[in-house]
Design a protein around this motif. Sequence first.
Motif, PDB file in Angstrom:
ATOM      1  N   VAL A 118    -162.554  21.636  32.450  1.00  0.00           N
ATOM      2  CA  VAL A 118    -163.408  22.741  32.869  1.00  0.00           C
ATOM      3  C   VAL A 118    -163.331  22.667  34.410  1.00  0.00           C
ATOM      4  O   VAL A 118    -164.037  21.823  34.781  1.00  0.00           O
ATOM      5  CB  VAL A 118    -164.950  22.735  32.385  1.00  0.00           C
ATOM      6  N   ASP A 119    -162.829  23.492  35.040  1.00  0.00           N
ATOM      7  CA  ASP A 119    -162.545  23.548  36.644  1.00  0.00           C
ATOM      8  C   ASP A 119    -163.445  24.432  37.157  1.00  0.00           C
ATOM      9  O   ASP A 119    -163.445  25.632  37.180  1.00  0.00           O
ATOM     10  CB  ASP A 119    -161.164  23.924  36.997  1.00  0.00           C
ATOM     11  N   LEU A 120    -164.726  23.940  37.598  1.00  0.00           N
ATOM     12  CA  LEU A 120    -165.851  24.747  38.242  1.00  0.00           C
ATOM     13  C   LEU A 120    -165.583  25.251  39.819  1.00  0.00           C
ATOM     14  O   LEU A 120    -164.841  24.351  40.497  1.00  0.00           O
ATOM     15  CB  LEU A 120    -167.190  23.967  38.503  1.00  0.00           C
ATOM     16  N   VAL A 121    -165.555  26.438  40.163  1.00  0.00           N
ATOM     17  CA  VAL A 121    -165.518  26.822  41.304  1.00  0.00           C
ATOM     18  C   VAL A 121    -166.692  27.142  42.167  1.00  0.00           C
ATOM     19  O   VAL A 121    -167.555  27.854  41.468  1.00  0.00           O
ATOM     20  CB  VAL A 121    -164.628  28.203  41.126  1.00  0.00           C
ATOM     21  N   GLY A 122    -166.789  26.661  43.398  1.00  0.00           N
ATOM     22  CA  GLY A 122    -167.866  26.999  44.103  1.00  0.00           C
ATOM     23  C   GLY A 122    -169.100  25.915  43.761  1.00  0.00           C
ATOM     24  O   GLY A 122    -170.470  26.037  44.043  1.00  0.00           O
ATOM     25  N   VAL A 123    -168.865  24.713  43.103  1.00  0.00           N
ATOM     26  CA  VAL A 123    -169.848  23.580  42.823  1.00  0.00           C
ATOM     27  C   VAL A 123    -169.224  22.300  43.425  1.00  0.00           C
ATOM     28  O   VAL A 123    -167.973  22.054  42.988  1.00  0.00           O
ATOM     29  CB  VAL A 123    -169.842  23.701  41.245  1.00  0.00           C
ATOM     30  N   ASP A 124    -169.983  21.635  43.876  1.00  0.00           N
ATOM     31  CA  ASP A 124    -169.700  20.337  44.425  1.00  0.00           C
ATOM     32  C   ASP A 124    -169.612  19.325  43.444  1.00  0.00           C
ATOM     33  O   ASP A 124    -170.186  19.454  42.414  1.00  0.00           O
ATOM     34  CB  ASP A 124    -170.228  19.945  45.780  1.00  0.00           C
ATOM     35  N   GLU A 125    -168.971  18.280  43.690  1.00  0.00           N
ATOM     36  CA  GLU A 125    -169.105  17.191  42.582  1.00  0.00           C
ATOM     37  C   GLU A 125    -170.214  16.483  42.406  1.00  0.00           C
ATOM     38  O   GLU A 125    -170.552  16.310  41.134  1.00  0.00           O
ATOM     39  CB  GLU A 125    -168.268  15.900  43.172  1.00  0.00           C
TER      40      GLU A 125
END
Length: 228
Positions: A118-125
Amino acid sequence: MQRLRLRYAKRGRLRFTSHRDVSRAIERAVARAGVPMAYSSGFHPHPRISYAGASPTGAASEAEYVELGLAEQRDPEEVRRALDGVLPHGLDLVAVVDSAESLPGSLSDLLQASRWRVDLVGVDEAAAASAVERFLATESVEVERMTKKGLRTFDCRAAVVTMSAGSGSGLDLLLEHGTPAVRPDDVLTGLRELGGLPGESTALLTRLAQGPLDREAAEVGDPLAKRE
């Protein structure tokens, strides 16, 4: 009747193709490749093609499965080459095996779990890791989803075998299949409702594996593996 089990990938722009369109593409490819299909009986015979564990529209996948019933014996590798040559770009045939030589049981019974990226966009690690930690520490996470039978509420936490946040705010998610089926977007809804994931965040989903579940090792096996 010979039964062949196929593993195919859904890549690139084909991730946005519905399962109905994928099934039509496979049926057209079977006809164009001249695969000698077996047909059902009755007034409206149709080729014996069985799909199992299809990924949702919008998700890419490296592990989709279908079973073909053939009227004549064919070499699985020859069938793989013939079909792969006529399938549209992005639907890539990875493997074909004879079901008589693979693991016993129906294909649907063997698909017990899926591993997702799941590659989250707009979320930091850091935010992703915090959301995962909060989710895993919660005993039950109820979410709602509209189904064919109407709006249903179910616990998405129970289906999560493992979940971890990696580099670049990506998630590694192992989901056990059940009823009702919990999808990665249900888990994302749960992460948002717990308050650890921004509500406006989006995600790209890729199924990496699908097959028998070894819960103790938290691993997904190969449903096309040779039987012992």
